[in-house]
Design a protein around this motif. Structure first.
Motif, PDB file in Angstrom:
ATOM      1  N   LEU A 188       0.890 -56.613  23.873  1.00  0.00           N
ATOM      2  CA  LEU A 188      -0.011 -57.600  23.276  1.00  0.00           C
ATOM      3  C   LEU A 188      -1.106 -56.980  22.422  1.00  0.00           C
ATOM      4  CD1 LEU A 188      -0.554 -59.986  26.313  1.00  0.00           C
ATOM      5  CD2 LEU A 188       0.346 -60.680  24.093  1.00  0.00           C
ATOM      6  N   ASP A 189      -1.686 -55.864  22.874  1.00  0.00           N
ATOM      7  CA  ASP A 189      -2.938 -55.464  22.243  1.00  0.00           C
ATOM      8  C   ASP A 189      -3.271 -53.990  22.499  1.00  0.00           C
ATOM      9  OD1 ASP A 189      -3.591 -55.698  24.997  1.00  0.00           O
ATOM     10  OD2 ASP A 189      -4.406 -57.689  24.703  1.00  0.00           O
ATOM     11  N   GLU A 190      -4.308 -53.544  21.813  1.00  0.00           N
ATOM     12  CA  GLU A 190      -4.859 -52.202  21.993  1.00  0.00           C
ATOM     13  C   GLU A 190      -6.286 -52.207  21.431  1.00  0.00           C
ATOM     14  OE1 GLU A 190      -5.605 -49.563  23.398  1.00  0.00           O
ATOM     15  OE2 GLU A 190      -3.879 -48.237  23.018  1.00  0.00           O
ATOM     16  N   TYR A 191      -7.159 -51.472  22.091  1.00  0.00           N
ATOM     17  CA  TYR A 191      -8.516 -51.318  21.569  1.00  0.00           C
ATOM     18  C   TYR A 191      -8.473 -50.599  20.217  1.00  0.00           C
ATOM     19  CZ  TYR A 191     -10.253 -52.507  26.237  1.00  0.00           C
ATOM     20  OH  TYR A 191     -10.526 -53.139  27.412  1.00  0.00           O
ATOM     21  N   TYR A 192      -9.506 -50.870  19.402  1.00  0.00           N
ATOM     22  CA  TYR A 192      -9.585 -50.219  18.084  1.00  0.00           C
ATOM     23  C   TYR A 192     -11.009 -49.779  17.829  1.00  0.00           C
ATOM     24  CZ  TYR A 192      -9.137 -49.280  13.118  1.00  0.00           C
ATOM     25  OH  TYR A 192      -9.131 -48.666  11.894  1.00  0.00           O
ATOM     26  N   PRO A 193     -11.210 -48.509  17.443  1.00  0.00           N
ATOM     27  CA  PRO A 193     -10.204 -47.432  17.396  1.00  0.00           C
ATOM     28  C   PRO A 193      -9.935 -46.896  18.792  1.00  0.00           C
ATOM     29  CG  PRO A 193     -12.350 -46.592  16.758  1.00  0.00           C
ATOM     30  CD  PRO A 193     -12.536 -48.066  16.968  1.00  0.00           C
ATOM     31  N   LYS A 241     -15.666 -52.299  20.268  1.00  0.00           N
ATOM     32  CA  LYS A 241     -16.103 -53.626  19.832  1.00  0.00           C
ATOM     33  C   LYS A 241     -14.972 -54.439  19.220  1.00  0.00           C
ATOM     34  CE  LYS A 241     -20.977 -52.488  19.019  1.00  0.00           C
ATOM     35  NZ  LYS A 241     -20.962 -51.153  19.629  1.00  0.00           N
ATOM     36  N   LYS A 242     -13.854 -53.770  18.924  1.00  0.00           N
ATOM     37  CA  LYS A 242     -12.729 -54.455  18.302  1.00  0.00           C
ATOM     38  C   LYS A 242     -11.421 -54.105  18.998  1.00  0.00           C
ATOM     39  CE  LYS A 242     -14.871 -54.598  13.684  1.00  0.00           C
ATOM     40  NZ  LYS A 242     -15.030 -56.065  13.630  1.00  0.00           N
ATOM     41  N   ALA A 243     -10.392 -54.889  18.709  1.00  0.00           N
ATOM     42  CA  ALA A 243      -9.051 -54.622  19.231  1.00  0.00           C
ATOM     43  C   ALA A 243      -8.033 -55.254  18.306  1.00  0.00           C
ATOM     44  CB  ALA A 243      -8.897 -55.182  20.641  1.00  0.00           C
ATOM     45  N   ILE A 244      -6.827 -54.675  18.292  1.00  0.00           N
ATOM     46  CA  ILE A 244      -5.704 -55.296  17.590  1.00  0.00           C
ATOM     47  C   ILE A 244      -4.955 -56.143  18.613  1.00  0.00           C
ATOM     48  CG2 ILE A 244      -3.561 -54.899  16.322  1.00  0.00           C
ATOM     49  CD1 ILE A 244      -4.719 -52.167  15.484  1.00  0.00           C
ATOM     50  N   THR A 245      -4.711 -57.388  18.284  1.00  0.00           N
ATOM     51  CA  THR A 245      -4.048 -58.277  19.236  1.00  0.00           C
ATOM     52  C   THR A 245      -2.934 -59.081  18.591  1.00  0.00           C
ATOM     53  OG1 THR A 245      -4.389 -60.031  20.872  1.00  0.00           O
ATOM     54  CG2 THR A 245      -5.667 -60.203  18.852  1.00  0.00           C
TER      55      THR A 245
END
Length: 633
Positions: free
Chosen positions: A79-84, A192-196
């Motif tokens: 589903l997702d991963e933190y970025y960076p 503070k961000k993630a790819i989802t």
């Protein structure tokens, strides 16, 4: 036969615990894998991270090793991963999936996929489009596994995400970041961000199962299952999926109508606990003390069956009022030379041997500090057992301060202990150069453990507990240096058994906080329950009662409480000073939780709220109360 009413807008399965639930989900996934293998096709699985799916993956690994379940035809998209995020970082979902599943089964290395947290920002959008196109080339996801965040998110689709949202870079909600703070060693370090993966791709999966364990998920589970479909609770979009289900344990299901107010759904057995549950709920719902409830209140709020059984509201009210009254006691160890027929604890023996089990070195004073003090003051032989070192909850700068103190002290007075000097010098060097992805060294963990041990000793001195009654168990399951712990083992249970055998207690107090079934509190409770069950044939256990307290976040529901210990304003203040002994747990610690209040503030607010509930129900007004439920083993 009259049809039961359902308030649930999506199929929902409730299991006694997360173990049973996880096995059922793993069986369904295995069935899909085998079916697709039989057809000569790939099984395309959408996978999730976090604590919820861990036992599902563990069961799939077992099936692979013991039952020959092959993953050769499996293709996965997470589903997702933190970025960076670097893939080998402690917080990386790539690392999580390898440790929890991929490295233990025969899935081909090119068949598992996760969002890439190392990409330059300008390449993220193209990656997201390609990620979706890959899934589409396989004909979509055969199965999607989900968890649910405490703000209702799925994947990292935070509140406000639209149903047609695509795979994208997402700014994380503050609640989500707070929940992840423990993994990162503090809120400031959380991505503070993630790819989802977007809601749209999740909704296109042929089968979707959402897992939820623990009380802290209950409110948003209820909103998603029974509320209207809303972007405020992204999990509610699953109501529109044709083949989705929620799989819950009892705790996560606790706010569903069929659990919270089962008489609104179907016929119930009106035993004592159910009557107490219904009447206290009614009183709080209509805003009346129990003794002021009327026949109309019962009839107009779905309790006509209960009224028909008793005849008059007055008779029910008196009975429930007495139930509540009999839970209140200022003598948690029993009142000597008193009639104990309507008291929660026995009068004899007048002086009891007591063990207070504390999962971390501060749970005793935070969760039951007033009762702790009262047991000692009333002459009982009180032992405190700190089950874990609590070392991972000490901030790096706090450990660095202590380590530098020792180094400076030794330099000043030329302390001749080369080994100790080396330990502290190496710890200082590591902490000054520590990367966010690094796990503490054994030296640093030792120092952090010493800090918490010293604070616990200080609390016990403050209460008046002699040092020979203070036990540091250092249960092995905890000592990994990471948020993720080892499974409970025989050594953990044996340590608890040895202490019980030594003390031969009349009372045991244990943390019954089940908010996180994978958390330290739950594992520590499992060890106690296992130990008590194994020892129950001992003669001394015939007179041993086990009382469960809750943690700093939540209290027992009012209808569950079996012993409520009132506290005066002076006792509340004394408890606060006891909590202050734990200085390393003040001011933005790694496990601050979901709000900015410090532990002493949360404890006082919770204890005051419990007292206020009793007051609203028409009982005596107290400054605060600590509450307990008895476990009858």
């Amino acid at each position: 036969m009259e049809q039961a009413i359902s308030y649930e807008r999506i199929p929902t399965k409730i299991y006694a615990n997360s173990d049973e639930a996880s096995r059922s989900v793993a069986l369904e996934i295995a069935s899909i894998i085998r079916q697709k293998a039989g057809e000569g096709k790939p099984a395309v699985l959408g996978l999730a991270t976090g604590s919820s799916p861990k036992k599902v993956y563990k069961e799939l690994i077992r099936m692979h090793k013991e039952e020959g379940l092959s993953f050769q035809n499996v293709v996965t998209y997470n589903l997702d991963e933190y970025y960076p995020m670097e893939p080998d970082a402690v917080q990386s979902y790539v690392r999580f999936m390898r440790e929890q599943l991929f490295d233990h089964v025969d899935i081909p290395s090119g068949n598992w996929h996760l969002p890439d947290g190392t990409l330059p920002l300008e390449k993220v959008a193209d990656f997201c489009r390609d990620y979706e196109e890959q899934i589409e080339r396989y004909g979509g996801l055969d199965f999607q596994l989900l968890g649910i965040g405490r703000n209702g998110h799925i994947g990292f689709n935070e509140p406000g995400s639209l149903v047609n949202s695509k795979t994208r870079l997402m700014t994380l909600d503050l609640t989500t970041r707070i929940d992840a703070a423990g993994d990162f060693g503090g809120l400031a370090k959380v991505s503070k961000k993630a790819i989802t993966m977007g809601i749209n791709k999740i909704m296109e999966a042929k089968r979707v199962i959402l897992l939820a364990w623990g009380e802290h998920k209950a409110e948003n589970v209820a909103r998603a299952v029974e509320g209207s479909v809303s972007a405020d609770v992204p999990a509610s979009y699953l109501q529109h999926h044709t083949n989705a289900a929620f799989v819950l344990d009892n705790s996560a299901a606790s706010q569903l109508t069929r659990i919270r107010t089962p008489w609104m759904v179907d016929a119930v057995t009106w035993d004592r606990p159910m009557v107490k549950k219904a009447v206290t709920h009614l009183a709080l719902q209509v805003g009346k003390p129990v003794l002021k409830l009327t026949n109309s209140d019962y009839n107009e709020n779905g309790l006509s069956d209960l009224l028909a059984l008793y005849g008059q509201a007055y008779d029910i009210n008196i009975e429930v009022f007495n139930y509540l009254q009999h839970t209140i006691t200022g003598w948690p160890g029993g009142k000597p030379n008193a009639d104990d027929s309507n008291r929660p604890e026995r009068a004899y023996p007048a002086k009891k041997r007591v063990i207070i089990f504390s999962p971390h070195p501060d749970d005793d004073i935070i969760s039951m500090g007033g009762t702790f003090q009262r047991l000692h003051d009333q002459g009982h032989d009180v032992h405190v057992a700190y089950q874990t070192s609590g070392n991972i909850a000490v901030a790096d700068d706090e450990a660095l301060r202590f380590a530098e103190f020792v180094v400076d002290f030794n330099e000043k007075f030329e302390a001749n202990n080369p080994k100790a000097n080396r330990i502290y010098r190496e710890a200082v060097k590591f902490l000054k150069n520590k990367k966010d992805s690094e796990v503490d060294t054994s030296e640093v963990r030792y120092i952090k453990g010493l800090i918490r041990r010293g604070e616990a000793k200080n609390t016990c001195r403050y209460v008046g507990i002699p040092k020979e009654n203070v036990h540091f168990l250092d249960m092995p399951f905890y000592e990994t240096g990471k948020v993720q712990k080892n499974p409970i083992g025989e050594a953990d249970v044996q340590i608890v058994m040895d202490l019980i055998e030594e003390v031969k207690p009349h009372q045991i107090y244990a943390a019954g906080d089940l908010a996180d079934p994978h958390g330290t509190h739950k594992v520590c409770l499992d060890a106690i329950m296992d130990a008590v069950t194994r020892l129950k044939h001992r003669e001394y256990m015939n007179s041993c009662w086990v009382w469960l307290y809750k943690g700093a976040w939540q209290e027992w529901d009012i209808d569950q409480i079996e012993m409520a210990v009132p506290m005066s304003p002076d006792q509340v203040l004394k408890k606060r000073y006891g909590i202050f002994k734990h200085q390393s747990q003040k001011d933005g610690v790694p496990f601050q939780g979901t709000d900015s209040r410090e532990f002493w503030q949360r404890a006082e607010d919770r204890n005051a709220s419990t007292a206020e509930l009793y007051n609203k129900l028409g009982l005596a007004e107290y400054e605060a109360m600590e509450a307990f439920v008895r476990w009858k083993f």
